[in-house]
Design a protein around this motif. Structure first.
Motif, PDB file in Angstrom:
ATOM      1  N   LYS A  31      80.527 -40.927 -49.121  1.00  0.00           N
ATOM      2  CA  LYS A  31      81.835 -41.608 -49.261  1.00  0.00           C
ATOM      3  C   LYS A  31      82.811 -40.847 -48.707  1.00  0.00           C
ATOM      4  N   GLY A  32      83.805 -41.307 -47.938  1.00  0.00           N
ATOM      5  CA  GLY A  32      85.060 -40.556 -47.411  1.00  0.00           C
ATOM      6  C   GLY A  32      85.553 -41.217 -46.173  1.00  0.00           C
ATOM      7  N   PRO A  33      86.800 -40.533 -45.753  1.00  0.00           N
ATOM      8  CA  PRO A  33      87.499 -41.278 -44.769  1.00  0.00           C
ATOM      9  C   PRO A  33      87.129 -41.087 -43.455  1.00  0.00           C
ATOM     10  N   THR A  34      87.395 -42.132 -42.479  1.00  0.00           N
ATOM     11  CA  THR A  34      86.939 -41.915 -40.994  1.00  0.00           C
ATOM     12  C   THR A  34      87.268 -40.301 -40.517  1.00  0.00           C
ATOM     13  N   GLY A  35      86.226 -39.976 -39.723  1.00  0.00           N
ATOM     14  CA  GLY A  35      86.306 -38.873 -38.828  1.00  0.00           C
ATOM     15  C   GLY A  35      86.472 -37.605 -39.595  1.00  0.00           C
ATOM     16  N   CYS A  36      85.903 -37.457 -40.945  1.00  0.00           N
ATOM     17  CA  CYS A  36      85.929 -36.340 -41.792  1.00  0.00           C
ATOM     18  C   CYS A  36      84.771 -35.448 -41.681  1.00  0.00           C
ATOM     19  N   GLY A  37      83.640 -35.923 -41.089  1.00  0.00           N
ATOM     20  CA  GLY A  37      82.495 -35.209 -40.863  1.00  0.00           C
ATOM     21  C   GLY A  37      81.195 -35.737 -41.341  1.00  0.00           C
ATOM     22  N   LYS A  38      81.242 -36.955 -41.814  1.00  0.00           N
ATOM     23  CA  LYS A  38      80.265 -37.502 -42.548  1.00  0.00           C
ATOM     24  C   LYS A  38      78.752 -37.676 -41.653  1.00  0.00           C
ATOM     25  N   LEU A  97      72.736 -45.080 -41.717  1.00  0.00           N
ATOM     26  CA  LEU A  97      73.473 -46.262 -41.533  1.00  0.00           C
ATOM     27  C   LEU A  97      75.101 -45.841 -41.825  1.00  0.00           C
ATOM     28  N   ASP A  98      75.708 -45.871 -40.778  1.00  0.00           N
ATOM     29  CA  ASP A  98      77.165 -45.473 -40.684  1.00  0.00           C
ATOM     30  C   ASP A  98      77.962 -46.716 -41.030  1.00  0.00           C
ATOM     31  N   GLU A  99      78.933 -46.654 -41.918  1.00  0.00           N
ATOM     32  CA  GLU A  99      79.813 -47.763 -42.320  1.00  0.00           C
ATOM     33  C   GLU A  99      78.979 -48.885 -42.641  1.00  0.00           C
ATOM     34  N   VAL A 100      78.170 -48.771 -43.523  1.00  0.00           N
ATOM     35  CA  VAL A 100      77.257 -49.838 -44.035  1.00  0.00           C
ATOM     36  C   VAL A 100      77.766 -51.030 -44.708  1.00  0.00           C
ATOM     37  N   VAL A 101      79.112 -50.967 -45.228  1.00  0.00           N
ATOM     38  CA  VAL A 101      79.643 -52.183 -45.545  1.00  0.00           C
ATOM     39  C   VAL A 101      80.299 -53.050 -44.514  1.00  0.00           C
ATOM     40  N   VAL A 139      69.871 -42.743 -45.596  1.00  0.00           N
ATOM     41  CA  VAL A 139      71.407 -42.230 -45.793  1.00  0.00           C
ATOM     42  C   VAL A 139      72.261 -43.180 -45.265  1.00  0.00           C
ATOM     43  N   VAL A 140      73.191 -43.756 -46.085  1.00  0.00           N
ATOM     44  CA  VAL A 140      74.393 -44.563 -45.803  1.00  0.00           C
ATOM     45  C   VAL A 140      75.719 -44.081 -45.924  1.00  0.00           C
ATOM     46  N   SER A 141      76.759 -44.487 -45.271  1.00  0.00           N
ATOM     47  CA  SER A 141      78.063 -43.859 -45.509  1.00  0.00           C
ATOM     48  C   SER A 141      78.956 -45.133 -45.736  1.00  0.00           C
ATOM     49  N   TYR A 142      80.140 -44.872 -45.865  1.00  0.00           N
ATOM     50  CA  TYR A 142      81.320 -45.804 -45.811  1.00  0.00           C
ATOM     51  C   TYR A 142      82.436 -45.275 -46.283  1.00  0.00           C
ATOM     52  N   ASN A 143      83.550 -46.127 -45.849  1.00  0.00           N
ATOM     53  CA  ASN A 143      84.892 -45.482 -46.144  1.00  0.00           C
ATOM     54  C   ASN A 143      85.448 -46.206 -47.420  1.00  0.00           C
ATOM     55  N   PRO A 144      85.622 -45.720 -48.437  1.00  0.00           N
ATOM     56  CA  PRO A 144      86.266 -46.408 -49.398  1.00  0.00           C
ATOM     57  C   PRO A 144      87.700 -46.991 -49.248  1.00  0.00           C
ATOM     58  N   GLY A 145      88.428 -46.335 -48.273  1.00  0.00           N
ATOM     59  CA  GLY A 145      89.734 -46.916 -47.998  1.00  0.00           C
ATOM     60  C   GLY A 145      89.714 -48.067 -47.366  1.00  0.00           C
ATOM     61  N   TYR A 146      88.660 -48.459 -46.738  1.00  0.00           N
ATOM     62  CA  TYR A 146      88.824 -49.616 -45.830  1.00  0.00           C
ATOM     63  C   TYR A 146      88.139 -50.745 -46.899  1.00  0.00           C
ATOM     64  N   GLN A 147      87.692 -50.464 -48.254  1.00  0.00           N
ATOM     65  CA  GLN A 147      87.135 -51.472 -48.928  1.00  0.00           C
ATOM     66  C   GLN A 147      88.286 -52.520 -49.316  1.00  0.00           C
ATOM     67  N   ASN A 148      87.829 -53.833 -49.345  1.00  0.00           N
ATOM     68  CA  ASN A 148      88.437 -54.972 -49.946  1.00  0.00           C
ATOM     69  C   ASN A 148      87.418 -55.956 -50.480  1.00  0.00           C
ATOM     70  N   MET A 149      87.979 -57.059 -51.090  1.00  0.00           N
ATOM     71  CA  MET A 149      87.053 -57.864 -51.754  1.00  0.00           C
ATOM     72  C   MET A 149      85.759 -58.516 -51.115  1.00  0.00           C
ATOM     73  N   ALA A 163      75.185 -40.006 -54.752  1.00  0.00           N
ATOM     74  CA  ALA A 163      76.349 -40.112 -53.649  1.00  0.00           C
ATOM     75  C   ALA A 163      77.094 -38.817 -53.735  1.00  0.00           C
ATOM     76  N   ALA A 164      77.697 -38.425 -52.751  1.00  0.00           N
ATOM     77  CA  ALA A 164      78.571 -37.540 -52.425  1.00  0.00           C
ATOM     78  C   ALA A 164      79.860 -37.984 -51.605  1.00  0.00           C
ATOM     79  N   GLU A 165      80.934 -37.456 -52.326  1.00  0.00           N
ATOM     80  CA  GLU A 165      82.082 -37.830 -51.740  1.00  0.00           C
ATOM     81  C   GLU A 165      82.869 -36.731 -50.747  1.00  0.00           C
ATOM     82  N   PHE A 166      83.152 -37.402 -49.714  1.00  0.00           N
ATOM     83  CA  PHE A 166      83.678 -36.138 -48.568  1.00  0.00           C
ATOM     84  C   PHE A 166      85.271 -36.401 -48.391  1.00  0.00           C
ATOM     85  N   ASP A 167      85.802 -35.452 -47.808  1.00  0.00           N
ATOM     86  CA  ASP A 167      87.337 -35.357 -47.617  1.00  0.00           C
ATOM     87  C   ASP A 167      87.667 -34.431 -46.598  1.00  0.00           C
ATOM     88  N   PHE A 168      88.725 -34.419 -46.181  1.00  0.00           N
ATOM     89  CA  PHE A 168      89.024 -33.386 -45.152  1.00  0.00           C
ATOM     90  C   PHE A 168      88.983 -31.814 -45.782  1.00  0.00           C
TER      91      PHE A 168
END
Length: 260
Positions: A31-38, A97-101, A139-149, A163-168
């Motif tokens: 989990k982590g923002p876009t472009g942080c290195g996932k 699977l990048d940005e699986v959501v 392995v899957v990843s997603y950006n929680p900041g883009y989540q919606n209902m 799960a592992a959380e990534f950040d800058f």
């Protein structure tokens, strides 16, 4: 000629976690923002472990069949063609699977049997029941900041992964990363990193997303290639973030205050 290992600088214990997840056949969620290195991290670890990497960039139209495979016409014959997930299960390796959501909902149904102790992939179209080998990892990843209902991971899916959380990274680490990737010296890179951190503070106000480490590398690469700071920052750190004229003006003011 053997490919060199993708450059990645750890920020915590993520490399050890990945190695243990692979060794113990555990699926991993990043989990982590876009472009942080996932994505770079997964490429780095696949090379480190020495297994093939099958990367899928998920999107709105990605279906379960895109991952598992389908029958295709070849030379007048109908031939089954494995998708990237099936190929990874048959041959071993990491399926990422990048940005699986972003994928369609039927994708989760296909993943579930691979994320518990069964580690199987049923292929209804061929009648096969594939058992994942020891060297298969999901392995899957997603950006929680883009989540919606409408686009999020259901708890029933999320709890099938460790799960592992990534950040800058911190400023010093990010400076080393950007300098190494771009070739720009660290003194000049540090100024760009400070600017990026100021722009990230604007996330949620005028910006949906802050400047990624990826964009920082692009900006530093342009400067190293001979573009002026103003040009490089405009094309790599302002224009990619917004189309709004007023917002761009505000970002340019932050740049002027930072660089004079």
């Amino acid at each position: 000629m053997a490919q060199s290992q993708p450059y990645y600088e750890p920020t915590a214990n993520e490399c050890l976690l990945f190695e243990q997840a692979f060794k113990n056949k555990l699926p991993l969620l990043l989990k982590g923002p876009t472009g942080c290195g996932k994505t770079r991290f997964v490429s780095h670890m696949a090379h480190q472990i020495g297994v093939p990497l099958h990367t899928v960039s998920c999107h709105d139209d990605l279906s379960a069949s895109d991952l598992t495979g389908r029958y295709l016409l070849k030379g007048g014959d109908t031939v089954w063609t494995d998708g990237p997930l099936t190929k990874a299960v048959r041959e071993g390796g990491i399926c990422y699977l990048d940005e699986v959501v972003e994928a369609r909902k039927d994708v989760a149904v296909v993943l579930h049997p691979l994320t518990d102790d069964r580690r199987i992939l049923p292929l209804e179209r061929t009648g096969e029941l594939l058992e994942a080998p020891d060297d298969f990892m999901l392995v899957v990843s997603y950006n929680p900041g883009y989540q919606n209902m409408m686009k999020n991971l259901k708890p029933s899916t999320r709890q099938r992964f460790i799960a592992a959380e990534f950040d800058f990274p911190d400023a010093q680490t990010e400076t080393r990363i950007v300098s190494t990737e771009s070739g720009l010296d660290q003194d000049r890179t540090m100024g760009l990193v400070r600017l990026a951190r100021k722009l990230r503070d604007m996330k949620g106000q005028d910006l949906e997303e802050g400047v990624s480490t990826r964009l920082l590398v692009y900006c530093a690469t342009l400067i190293q290639a001979g573009l002026s700071y103003d040009e490089a920052i405009r094309h790599a750190m302002i224009e990619p973030l917004t189309d709004e004229y007023d917002v761009k003006q505000g970002l340019e003011e932050v740049v002027r205050v930072s660089f004079g």
